[in-house]
Design an enzyme around this catalytic site. Structure first.
Site, PDB file in Angstrom:
ATOM      1  N   GLU A  26     -50.911  76.839 -27.638  1.00  0.00           N
ATOM      2  CA  GLU A  26     -50.528  77.850 -26.405  1.00  0.00           C
ATOM      3  C   GLU A  26     -51.322  78.839 -26.349  1.00  0.00           C
ATOM      4  O   GLU A  26     -51.596  79.440 -26.916  1.00  0.00           O
ATOM      5  CB  GLU A  26     -49.297  78.310 -26.684  1.00  0.00           C
ATOM      6  CG  GLU A  26     -48.749  79.072 -25.488  1.00  0.00           C
ATOM      7  CD  GLU A  26     -48.664  78.352 -24.254  1.00  0.00           C
ATOM      8  OE1 GLU A  26     -49.142  78.826 -23.208  1.00  0.00           O
ATOM      9  OE2 GLU A  26     -48.035  77.188 -24.329  1.00  0.00           O
ATOM     10  N   THR A  53     -49.206  75.007 -18.545  1.00  0.00           N
ATOM     11  CA  THR A  53     -48.707  74.157 -19.745  1.00  0.00           C
ATOM     12  C   THR A  53     -48.383  72.872 -19.372  1.00  0.00           C
ATOM     13  O   THR A  53     -49.064  71.639 -19.769  1.00  0.00           O
ATOM     14  CB  THR A  53     -47.856  74.716 -20.532  1.00  0.00           C
ATOM     15  OG1 THR A  53     -48.154  76.048 -21.186  1.00  0.00           O
ATOM     16  CG2 THR A  53     -47.298  73.537 -21.860  1.00  0.00           C
ATOM     17  N   HIS A  57     -47.992  82.991 -26.749  1.00  0.00           N
ATOM     18  CA  HIS A  57     -47.817  83.001 -25.341  1.00  0.00           C
ATOM     19  C   HIS A  57     -47.627  84.214 -24.545  1.00  0.00           C
ATOM     20  O   HIS A  57     -47.036  85.002 -25.393  1.00  0.00           O
ATOM     21  CB  HIS A  57     -46.573  82.250 -24.965  1.00  0.00           C
ATOM     22  CG  HIS A  57     -46.091  81.912 -23.348  1.00  0.00           C
ATOM     23  ND1 HIS A  57     -45.764  82.721 -22.657  1.00  0.00           N
ATOM     24  CD2 HIS A  57     -46.411  80.568 -22.754  1.00  0.00           C
ATOM     25  CE1 HIS A  57     -45.803  81.860 -21.267  1.00  0.00           C
ATOM     26  NE2 HIS A  57     -46.086  80.609 -21.532  1.00  0.00           N
ATOM     27  N   ASP A  81     -54.319  74.792 -24.315  1.00  0.00           N
ATOM     28  CA  ASP A  81     -53.804  74.074 -22.948  1.00  0.00           C
ATOM     29  C   ASP A  81     -54.292  74.820 -21.792  1.00  0.00           C
ATOM     30  O   ASP A  81     -54.590  74.139 -20.758  1.00  0.00           O
ATOM     31  CB  ASP A  81     -52.410  74.135 -22.972  1.00  0.00           C
ATOM     32  CG  ASP A  81     -51.673  75.618 -23.087  1.00  0.00           C
ATOM     33  OD1 ASP A  81     -52.389  76.433 -23.657  1.00  0.00           O
ATOM     34  OD2 ASP A  81     -50.389  75.682 -22.614  1.00  0.00           O
ATOM     35  N   HIS A  82     -54.350  76.099 -21.951  1.00  0.00           N
ATOM     36  CA  HIS A  82     -55.107  76.885 -20.681  1.00  0.00           C
ATOM     37  C   HIS A  82     -55.329  78.393 -21.134  1.00  0.00           C
ATOM     38  O   HIS A  82     -55.236  78.724 -22.355  1.00  0.00           O
ATOM     39  CB  HIS A  82     -54.141  77.169 -19.768  1.00  0.00           C
ATOM     40  CG  HIS A  82     -52.631  77.553 -20.057  1.00  0.00           C
ATOM     41  ND1 HIS A  82     -52.272  78.995 -20.264  1.00  0.00           N
ATOM     42  CD2 HIS A  82     -51.387  77.098 -20.097  1.00  0.00           C
ATOM     43  CE1 HIS A  82     -51.242  79.403 -20.586  1.00  0.00           C
ATOM     44  NE2 HIS A  82     -50.732  78.029 -20.628  1.00  0.00           N
TER      45      HIS A  82
END
Length: 639
Positions: free
Chosen positions: A252, A297, A413, A472-473
């Site tokens: 994440e 996500t 996150h 993911d990002h």
């Protein structure tokens, strides 16, 4: 002051000025719109006026108190639109869309993040509303005869004329502004947040009608593109992992700059550093970029499992949750008998996963209800990564082999919160709480992953499994450039910001040596890569990415806003940079050709999703997923 209270026109003008003032203040304080040149500065200054004059001006047709009520009511709606966009931008670095409103329920799971981005100065965005209400209460009646209707009409027409002047100048500065909307920043920068909201509403209505009028003919150009874009597999890798379990681990918000980064003289992610340098026979792609849009996500999941891009607004997981997909889990199941599962320490309804996973064809979904969600195991969005990985081992062992398992971490996150007892690294010292906390949660994730590898080996699953690890990002948006300049020791230019969108991709293939691979690629490339490792040719499927191990792999990495990066060129808006040096260069035939290709690629992918075109794609060896066959509950496998 008495005149302002009692005269409709004075009250109207005060309301217009107050709305303009707070809107313009938001441009300067909240949004990073990339304003360049005198023309854009002037447009930014005047663009709040047209919508405000027209909508508030309608109140001039009303008599007495009704006029004030109208002006205050419209002001309240505009205040909501502006502040909602401010909050959304702080969190997602983007503007709110009607598609996002369907996802509003997700914010209930993100309360820590939402409250943390509120600021004391937010009161200024509501101050005008308070002033107008106070004036109205003090002198509730406005003079009915103060303004003739022809003058009220003139005010509204003046607002409409101002809008067309605004739009004309904007179109001259940025041709095709409203026809090629890859980036909402442009619309807000040129036309303002209120006109943007109307534009987005029109776009949303047009999108809803696209599926109804779609036909199999619309699929032809899509298939022609993906066939011509196909990269045949390298014989060395084709089928080399046939029948092996696939364990895909989602890191994440993890960006590549963390690899080998030291804070306070200590490695932030020592285990991932080892993997990146070939430990555990891991192949590390150091020029891999995330390609997510507003879905973050959810967009990454969509691309990794379907090789189509996320939508330009909202997320397909919510707005296109009933679409037909040619997914990796479904293909693996139908071609090689794979069982598939998602393991995630959050509840199944988040991002509409309990519905869209059925469309994708996941056999099992181990969500929060399958884990120990005791208070001591929770932080931020859900289950901490260490108990998540520990409790996931028996679930993986329960799956029928071969299996494809997707494990999603949560602790790293935004806003990067960690209990003090779990922190083994001091926070950063930039003074930016988001950036400073980012390193602590990254270290925790790294430790969690290291223990998971040890547990995989003890379980007997490690030796016979392909392991895929990916970010993911991005976790740090442009809103934190000041702190990131301190972290990286360099200026965050537009070019550097694109380079910061690198996220790690690591693939372990049993029997193969590890090492660094410098190939450029993105998330849409993972599905064709994994299919070819299984000996399944992706040629007949609609994939917008290409095999990373193929000698014919396309190293052009499109971004959701229409920009791109290649080993040679990087396009940001209308500016081209040399990817190696970061120096600005003149556009040429090659860069324009790449721009056209990227535009076509994104447009065709959007058509696939908006029109649900894969329902028309008939293949002899693939049967569309029947969502009615899937159930994610205690009765069928999530015990």
């Amino acid at each position: 002051m008495k005149k302002i209270i009692s005269h409709k026109l004075s009250f109207f003008l005060l309301a217009v000025v107050l709305v303009w003032a707070k809107t313009y203040a938001s441009y300067l304080v909240e949004f990073n719109l990339g304003v360049k040149g005198l023309t854009q500065q002037i447009l930014l200054f005047i663009n709040p006026f047209s919508f405000t004059i027209v909508l508030l001006g309608l109140g001039l047709f009303l008599k007495g108190r009704r006029s004030a009520v109208w002006i205050i009511s419209i002001n309240a709606v505009m205040t909501f639109v502006l502040y909602a966009n401010i909050m959304f931008y702080r969190f997602f670095d983007d503007f709110l869309t009607f598609a996002n409103l369907k996802q509003a329920g997700n914010l209930g799971n993100m309360s820590d993040g939402v409250f943390s981005i509120m600021a004391p100065h937010d009161i200024i965005y509501f101050l005008d509303l308070v002033i107008l209400i106070a004036l109205c209460v003090k002198r509730p009646q406005l003079k009915a005869s103060q303004l003739k209707k022809r003058w009220a009409a003139a005010v509204v027409l003046a607002g409409i004329l101002l809008f067309y002047i605004n739009l004309s100048v904007a179109e001259k500065d940025r041709p095709e502004l409203l026809t090629r909307t890859f980036d909402r920043n442009y619309i807000v920068k040129y036309l303002g947040p209120y006109n943007y909201t109307i534009y987005d509403g029109i776009q949303a209505a047009q999108t809803a009608s696209q599926k109804a009028y779609a036909s199999s003919d619309d699929l032809t150009s899509v298939v022609n593109f993906t066939n011509s874009h196909y990269a045949k597999p390298d014989k060395k890798y084709f089928g080399i992992a046939k029948g092996k379990n696939i364990i895909k681990i989602h890191l994440e918000s993890f960006q590549t700059f963390l690899i080998d980064y030291k804070l306070h003289g200590k490695e932030v992610t020592p285990f991932l550093n080892k993997l990146a340098h070939g430990s555990h026979d891991m192949k590390y792609f150091d020029n891999f970029f995330h390609q997510t849009g507003q879905g973050k996500t959810a967009d990454a999941e969509l691309m990794m499992d379907n090789s189509v891009f996320g939508l330009p607004e909202g997320t397909a997981f919510v707005t296109k949750g009933q679409n037909t997909y040619q997914s990796l889990p479904a293909i693996l199941n139908q071609k090689e008998g794979y069982t598939s599962a998602v393991l995630h320490g959050d509840y199944k309804s988040f991002w509409n996963r309990d519905q869209v996973y059925k469309q994708i064809g996941y056999d099992k979904f181990f969500d929060a209800s399958s884990y120990d969600m005791s208070e001591e195991n929770l932080v931020n969005l859900g289950l901490k990564d260490k108990p998540f990985f520990k409790e996931s081992i028996p679930m993986l062992k329960s799956l029928k082999k071969p299996f494809y398992a997707h494990l999603m971490t949560l602790t790293h996150h935004y806003p990067f919160i960690l209990d003090e007892k779990d922190a083994t690294l001091e926070k950063g010292t930039t003074g930016d709480s988001t950036v400073d906390g980012y390193f602590q949660t990254a270290r925790y994730l790294d430790e969690s992953l290291e223990q998971f590898f040890k547990d995989l080996k003890k379980s007997g699953l490690y030796d016979d499994s392909v392991i895929v690890i990916y970010g993911d990002h991005n976790g740090i948006s442009e809103n934190h450039n000041r702190a990131m300049e301190e972290v990286l020791g360099k200026e965050i230019t537009p070019y550097q910001n694109v380079m910061n969108q690198r996220v790690p991709l690591m693939i372990r293939i049993p029997g193969q040596k590890g090492g660094v691979n410098h190939t450029y690629g993105g998330e849409v490339d993972v599905m064709p890569t994994l299919l070819h490792l299984q000996g399944i040719d992706n040629k007949n499927y609609v994939n917008f990415g290409t095999d990373l191990f193929s000698k014919e792999h396309d190293e052009t990495v499109p971004f959701r806003n229409g920009n791109y990066v290649t080993p040679k060129y990087t396009l940001i808006d209308t500016t081209v940079y040399d990817t190696k040096t970061g120096k600005e260069i003149k556009p040429n035939k090659e860069t324009e050709k790449l721009k056209t290709q990227v535009s076509e690629q994104l447009d065709l992918s959007d058509q696939v999703l908006y029109k649900d075109l894969l329902r028309f794609h008939k293949l002899k060896d693939f049967t569309p997923v029947d969502p009615a066959k899937y159930f994610y509950g205690k009765e069928k496998g999530n015990e």
